[in-house]
Scaffold this motif. Structure first.
Motif, mmCIF file in Angstrom:
data_model
loop_
_atom_site.group_PDB
_atom_site.id
_atom_site.type_symbol
_atom_site.label_atom_id
_atom_site.label_comp_id
_atom_site.label_asym_id
_atom_site.label_seq_id
_atom_site.Cartn_x
_atom_site.Cartn_y
_atom_site.Cartn_z
ATOM 1 N N ASN A 177 0.874 -1.174 0.000
ATOM 2 C CA ASN A 177 0.000 0.000 0.000
ATOM 3 C C ASN A 177 0.904 1.215 0.000
ATOM 4 O OD1 ASN A 177 -2.884 -0.809 2.092
ATOM 5 N ND2 ASN A 177 -2.241 -1.677 0.177
ATOM 6 N N GLU A 229 -7.273 6.408 -11.215
ATOM 7 C CA GLU A 229 -8.502 5.692 -11.586
ATOM 8 C C GLU A 229 -8.301 4.847 -12.838
ATOM 9 O OE1 GLU A 229 -11.335 8.844 -12.156
ATOM 10 O OE2 GLU A 229 -11.856 8.930 -10.026
ATOM 11 N N LYS A 259 -6.087 -1.114 -7.437
ATOM 12 C CA LYS A 259 -7.032 -0.773 -6.375
ATOM 13 C C LYS A 259 -6.561 0.522 -5.719
ATOM 14 C CE LYS A 259 -8.386 -5.472 -5.204
ATOM 15 N NZ LYS A 259 -8.433 -6.488 -4.166
ATOM 16 N N TYR A 260 -7.533 1.349 -5.325
ATOM 17 C CA TYR A 260 -7.179 2.607 -4.678
ATOM 18 C C TYR A 260 -8.337 3.086 -3.812
ATOM 19 C CZ TYR A 260 -10.208 4.950 -8.016
ATOM 20 O OH TYR A 260 -11.297 5.346 -8.742
ATOM 21 N N LYS A 261 -8.036 4.011 -2.925
ATOM 22 C CA LYS A 261 -9.045 4.634 -2.081
ATOM 23 C C LYS A 261 -8.652 6.093 -1.890
ATOM 24 C CE LYS A 261 -11.753 3.923 2.085
ATOM 25 N NZ LYS A 261 -13.022 3.700 1.416
ATOM 26 N N THR A 289 -8.960 9.547 -0.057
ATOM 27 C CA THR A 289 -9.323 10.073 1.256
ATOM 28 C C THR A 289 -9.102 11.588 1.228
ATOM 29 O OG1 THR A 289 -7.143 9.884 2.300
ATOM 30 C CG2 THR A 289 -8.521 7.890 2.291
ATOM 31 N N THR A 304 -4.357 9.623 -1.327
ATOM 32 C CA THR A 304 -4.974 8.475 -1.981
ATOM 33 C C THR A 304 -4.086 7.262 -1.723
ATOM 34 O OG1 THR A 304 -5.977 9.858 -3.679
ATOM 35 C CG2 THR A 304 -5.739 7.518 -4.185
ATOM 36 N N ILE A 325 -5.557 -2.945 1.246
ATOM 37 C CA ILE A 325 -6.405 -1.900 1.813
ATOM 38 C C ILE A 325 -7.498 -2.553 2.646
ATOM 39 C CG2 ILE A 325 -8.045 -0.075 1.261
ATOM 40 C CD1 ILE A 325 -6.349 0.454 -1.302
ATOM 41 N N MET A 377 -9.138 -1.727 6.376
ATOM 42 C CA MET A 377 -10.377 -0.955 6.358
ATOM 43 C C MET A 377 -11.652 -1.750 6.613
ATOM 44 S SD MET A 377 -9.315 2.089 5.872
ATOM 45 C CE MET A 377 -10.946 2.804 5.745
ATOM 46 N N GLU A 388 -15.804 -0.282 7.360
ATOM 47 C CA GLU A 388 -16.749 -0.087 6.250
ATOM 48 C C GLU A 388 -17.931 -1.007 6.326
ATOM 49 O OE1 GLU A 388 -14.125 -0.408 2.858
ATOM 50 O OE2 GLU A 388 -13.627 1.697 3.033
#
Length: 100
Positions: free
Chosen positions: A9, A35, A40-42, A44, A48, A92, A96, A100
């Motif tokens: 990560n 994107e 994979k990404y998140k 915030t 990111t 991730i 997380m 969630e």
């Protein structure tokens, strides 16, 4: 141990500077590159987080910086945090899932 192929990560925070462009527009250009990466990404509020092999993520970090410059940044600060694990992979979801 071959870190290049481990799943890591990386939290990336770009702080583009420009006299002629809104900082958030430049950040949006960077996020668009993430994107479109297929990793994979998140996103915030402050950074990111990207998940993938070390080599793939670091190549993407370079593209993110290039996107900021192409979009009009004159200068750029790029802060990274890297989480890796020599015995396995970092995801991730591992960090997380309970939130969630």
């Amino acid at each position: 141990m071959e870190l290049r192929n481990k799943t890591v990560n990386v939290a990336v925070q770009v702080l583009p500077m420009s006299d002629n462009h809104d900082m958030y527009d430049l950040v949006d250009a960077a996020i668009k590159v993430i994107e479109n990466s297929g990793l994979k990404y998140k996103v915030t509020p402050f950074e990111t987080v990207i998940e993938g092999s070390y080599g793939d993520v670091m190549a993407l970090v370079e593209k993110v910086q290039e996107a900021c410059f192409i979009s009009g940044a004159q200068k750029l600060l790029c802060n990274l945090k890297i989480q890796s694990d020599h015995t396995g992979h970092v995801t991730i979801a591992d960090k997380m899932a309970k939130y969630e």
